[in-house]
Write a protein that holds these residues in place. Structure first.
Motif, PDB file in Angstrom:
ATOM      1  N   PHE A  26       0.864  -1.185   0.000  1.00 37.37           N
ATOM      2  CA  PHE A  26       0.000   0.000   0.000  1.00 37.37           C
ATOM      3  C   PHE A  26       0.895   1.228   0.000  1.00 37.37           C
ATOM      4  O   PHE A  26       2.098   1.144   0.217  1.00 37.37           O
ATOM      5  N   ASN A  27       0.304   2.386  -0.260  1.00 38.49           N
ATOM      6  CA  ASN A  27       1.065   3.627  -0.335  1.00 38.49           C
ATOM      7  C   ASN A  27       1.341   4.149   1.069  1.00 38.49           C
ATOM      8  O   ASN A  27       0.547   4.898   1.649  1.00 38.49           O
ATOM      9  N   PHE A  28       2.486   3.732   1.586  1.00 39.22           N
ATOM     10  CA  PHE A  28       2.841   3.990   2.984  1.00 39.22           C
ATOM     11  C   PHE A  28       2.749   5.472   3.341  1.00 39.22           C
ATOM     12  O   PHE A  28       2.287   5.835   4.423  1.00 39.22           O
ATOM     13  N   ASP A  29       3.159   6.345   2.442  1.00 34.81           N
ATOM     14  CA  ASP A  29       3.180   7.786   2.716  1.00 34.81           C
ATOM     15  C   ASP A  29       1.804   8.325   3.112  1.00 34.81           C
ATOM     16  O   ASP A  29       1.700   9.275   3.884  1.00 34.81           O
ATOM     17  N   ASP A  30       0.764   7.728   2.549  1.00 33.44           N
ATOM     18  CA  ASP A  30      -0.591   8.264   2.711  1.00 33.44           C
ATOM     19  C   ASP A  30      -1.308   7.752   3.955  1.00 33.44           C
ATOM     20  O   ASP A  30      -2.460   8.113   4.189  1.00 33.44           O
ATOM     21  N   TYR A  31      -0.626   6.926   4.715  1.00 38.00           N
ATOM     22  CA  TYR A  31      -1.271   6.325   5.875  1.00 38.00           C
ATOM     23  C   TYR A  31      -0.639   6.785   7.174  1.00 38.00           C
ATOM     24  O   TYR A  31       0.570   7.028   7.246  1.00 38.00           O
ATOM     25  N   ALA A  32      -1.466   6.891   8.186  1.00 36.21           N
ATOM     26  CA  ALA A  32      -0.946   7.049   9.539  1.00 36.21           C
ATOM     27  C   ALA A  32      -0.387   5.706   9.991  1.00 36.21           C
ATOM     28  O   ALA A  32      -0.850   4.651   9.557  1.00 36.21           O
ATOM     29  N   ILE A  33       0.606   5.769  10.851  1.00 30.67           N
ATOM     30  CA  ILE A  33       1.153   4.536  11.429  1.00 30.67           C
ATOM     31  C   ILE A  33       1.012   4.596  12.938  1.00 30.67           C
ATOM     32  O   ILE A  33       0.969   5.684  13.525  1.00 30.67           O
ATOM     33  N   GLY A  46      -3.219   2.210  22.501  1.00 33.59           N
ATOM     34  CA  GLY A  46      -2.353   2.951  21.598  1.00 33.59           C
ATOM     35  C   GLY A  46      -1.165   3.520  22.347  1.00 33.59           C
ATOM     36  O   GLY A  46      -1.350   4.264  23.298  1.00 33.59           O
ATOM     37  N   VAL A  47       0.022   3.181  21.930  1.00 39.16           N
ATOM     38  CA  VAL A  47       1.251   3.661  22.547  1.00 39.16           C
ATOM     39  C   VAL A  47       1.712   4.956  21.881  1.00 39.16           C
ATOM     40  O   VAL A  47       2.010   5.944  22.547  1.00 39.16           O
ATOM     41  N   SER A  48       1.759   4.935  20.568  1.00 37.02           N
ATOM     42  CA  SER A  48       2.188   6.112  19.827  1.00 37.02           C
ATOM     43  C   SER A  48       1.714   6.001  18.393  1.00 37.02           C
ATOM     44  O   SER A  48       1.712   4.909  17.829  1.00 37.02           O
ATOM     45  N   CYS A  49       1.319   7.098  17.828  1.00 32.93           N
ATOM     46  CA  CYS A  49       0.873   7.140  16.446  1.00 32.93           C
ATOM     47  C   CYS A  49       1.427   8.379  15.764  1.00 32.93           C
ATOM     48  O   CYS A  49       1.664   9.403  16.414  1.00 32.93           O
ATOM     49  N   MET A  50       1.597   8.254  14.462  1.00 35.26           N
ATOM     50  CA  MET A  50       2.042   9.390  13.657  1.00 35.26           C
ATOM     51  C   MET A  50       1.145   9.459  12.428  1.00 35.26           C
ATOM     52  O   MET A  50       1.013   8.474  11.705  1.00 35.26           O
ATOM     53  N   ARG A  51       0.569  10.615  12.210  1.00 29.31           N
ATOM     54  CA  ARG A  51      -0.304  10.775  11.053  1.00 29.31           C
ATOM     55  C   ARG A  51       0.503  10.742   9.764  1.00 29.31           C
ATOM     56  O   ARG A  51       1.731  10.750   9.768  1.00 29.31           O
ATOM     57  N   SER A  52      -0.197  10.741   8.647  1.00 29.43           N
ATOM     58  CA  SER A  52       0.468  10.616   7.365  1.00 29.43           C
ATOM     59  C   SER A  52       1.447  11.767   7.146  1.00 29.43           C
ATOM     60  O   SER A  52       1.407  12.774   7.862  1.00 29.43           O
ATOM     61  N   THR A  53       2.274  11.625   6.161  1.00 27.82           N
ATOM     62  CA  THR A  53       3.344  12.581   5.904  1.00 27.82           C
ATOM     63  C   THR A  53       2.829  14.008   5.738  1.00 27.82           C
ATOM     64  O   THR A  53       3.465  14.964   6.181  1.00 27.82           O
ATOM     65  N   VAL A  93       2.929  -7.422  24.242  1.00 25.94           N
ATOM     66  CA  VAL A  93       3.127  -7.673  22.818  1.00 25.94           C
ATOM     67  C   VAL A  93       2.845  -6.355  22.093  1.00 25.94           C
ATOM     68  O   VAL A  93       1.800  -5.739  22.318  1.00 25.94           O
ATOM     69  N   TYR A  94       3.782  -5.940  21.281  1.00 29.09           N
ATOM     70  CA  TYR A  94       3.660  -4.689  20.549  1.00 29.09           C
ATOM     71  C   TYR A  94       3.297  -4.974  19.093  1.00 29.09           C
ATOM     72  O   TYR A  94       3.903  -5.843  18.455  1.00 29.09           O
ATOM     73  N   TYR A  95       2.327  -4.217  18.605  1.00 28.71           N
ATOM     74  CA  TYR A  95       1.850  -4.363  17.232  1.00 28.71           C
ATOM     75  C   TYR A  95       2.025  -3.046  16.485  1.00 28.71           C
ATOM     76  O   TYR A  95       1.817  -1.973  17.049  1.00 28.71           O
ATOM     77  N   CYS A  96       2.359  -3.141  15.213  1.00 35.31           N
ATOM     78  CA  CYS A  96       2.305  -1.947  14.381  1.00 35.31           C
ATOM     79  C   CYS A  96       1.059  -2.029  13.505  1.00 35.31           C
ATOM     80  O   CYS A  96       0.567  -3.122  13.199  1.00 35.31           O
ATOM     81  N   ALA A  97       0.568  -0.865  13.138  1.00 37.07           N
ATOM     82  CA  ALA A  97      -0.652  -0.791  12.346  1.00 37.07           C
ATOM     83  C   ALA A  97      -0.610   0.437  11.456  1.00 37.07           C
ATOM     84  O   ALA A  97       0.147   1.376  11.700  1.00 37.07           O
ATOM     85  N   ALA A  98      -1.437   0.421  10.428  1.00 36.81           N
ATOM     86  CA  ALA A  98      -1.573   1.564   9.528  1.00 36.81           C
ATOM     87  C   ALA A  98      -3.054   1.884   9.374  1.00 36.81           C
ATOM     88  O   ALA A  98      -3.891   0.965   9.352  1.00 36.81           O
ATOM     89  N   GLY A  99      -3.352   3.161   9.285  1.00 35.12           N
ATOM     90  CA  GLY A  99      -4.746   3.568   9.204  1.00 35.12           C
ATOM     91  C   GLY A  99      -4.922   4.826   8.386  1.00 35.12           C
ATOM     92  O   GLY A  99      -3.974   5.335   7.786  1.00 35.12           O
ATOM     93  N   PRO A 100      -6.128   5.348   8.334  1.00 39.58           N
ATOM     94  CA  PRO A 100      -6.419   6.563   7.562  1.00 39.58           C
ATOM     95  C   PRO A 100      -5.476   7.700   7.950  1.00 39.58           C
ATOM     96  O   PRO A 100      -5.039   7.769   9.101  1.00 39.58           O
ATOM     97  N   PRO A 101      -5.179   8.599   7.027  1.00 43.13           N
ATOM     98  CA  PRO A 101      -4.121   9.598   7.230  1.00 43.13           C
ATOM     99  C   PRO A 101      -4.254  10.457   8.478  1.00 43.13           C
ATOM    100  O   PRO A 101      -3.236  10.829   9.073  1.00 43.13           O
ATOM    101  N   LEU A 102      -5.491  10.766   8.891  1.00 43.36           N
ATOM    102  CA  LEU A 102      -5.672  11.648  10.045  1.00 43.36           C
ATOM    103  C   LEU A 102      -6.344  10.925  11.206  1.00 43.36           C
ATOM    104  O   LEU A 102      -6.981  11.546  12.053  1.00 43.36           O
ATOM    105  N   VAL A 103      -6.158   9.632  11.242  1.00 44.62           N
ATOM    106  CA  VAL A 103      -6.827   8.822  12.253  1.00 44.62           C
ATOM    107  C   VAL A 103      -6.294   9.137  13.648  1.00 44.62           C
ATOM    108  O   VAL A 103      -5.122   9.516  13.822  1.00 44.62           O
TER     109      VAL A 103
END
Length: 123
Positions: A26-33, A46-53, A93-103
């Motif tokens: 998927f287009n990583f740049d366009d997703y929040a992580i 949720g530990v930490s999140c960063m919105r899309s670029t 257990v730590y998980y990474c995830a991707a979601g909508p850009p401004l989630v």
């Protein structure tokens, strides 16, 4: 779509770990992580999140502020979580995830998930 988390392990209190999350399909740049964790018997949080670029704003759980740092390398399609001064209560257990850009940093709103990586903080 694939997210591959790595970097967990056993560390003593006060130690550090860096988690990585390699993304593909998927287009990583366009997703929040985001990084989420789940300890036995507890709800995923949720530990930490960063919105899309295009936005880049970050969120940190209060208990990790000043100790954890989220970052992303869009050229490598990889997200990171640098964890310093680890405490036994960070064990999960730590998980990474991707979601909508401004989630918001809410596990229920993320689209894609990687398999977890165990982080154990113990002497």
């Amino acid at each position: 779509v694939q997210l591959q988390a790595s970097g967990g392990g056993l560390v003593q209190p006060g130690g550090s770990l860096r988690l990585s999350c390699a993304a593909s399909g998927f287009n990583f740049d366009d997703y929040a992580i985001g990084w989420f964790r789940q300890a036995p018997g507890k709800e995923r949080e949720g530990v930490s999140c960063m919105r899309s670029t295009s936005d880049g704003s970050t969120y940190y759980l209060d208990s990790v502020k000043g100790r954890f740092t989220i970052s992303r390398d869009n050229a490598e399609n990889t997200g990171y979580l640098q964890m310093n001064n680890l405490k036994p209560e960070d064990t999960a257990v730590y998980y990474c995830a991707a979601g909508p850009p401004l989630v918001s940093c809410d596990y229920r709103k993320m689209n894609y998930w990687g398999r977890g990586t165990q982080v154990t903080v113990s002497s």
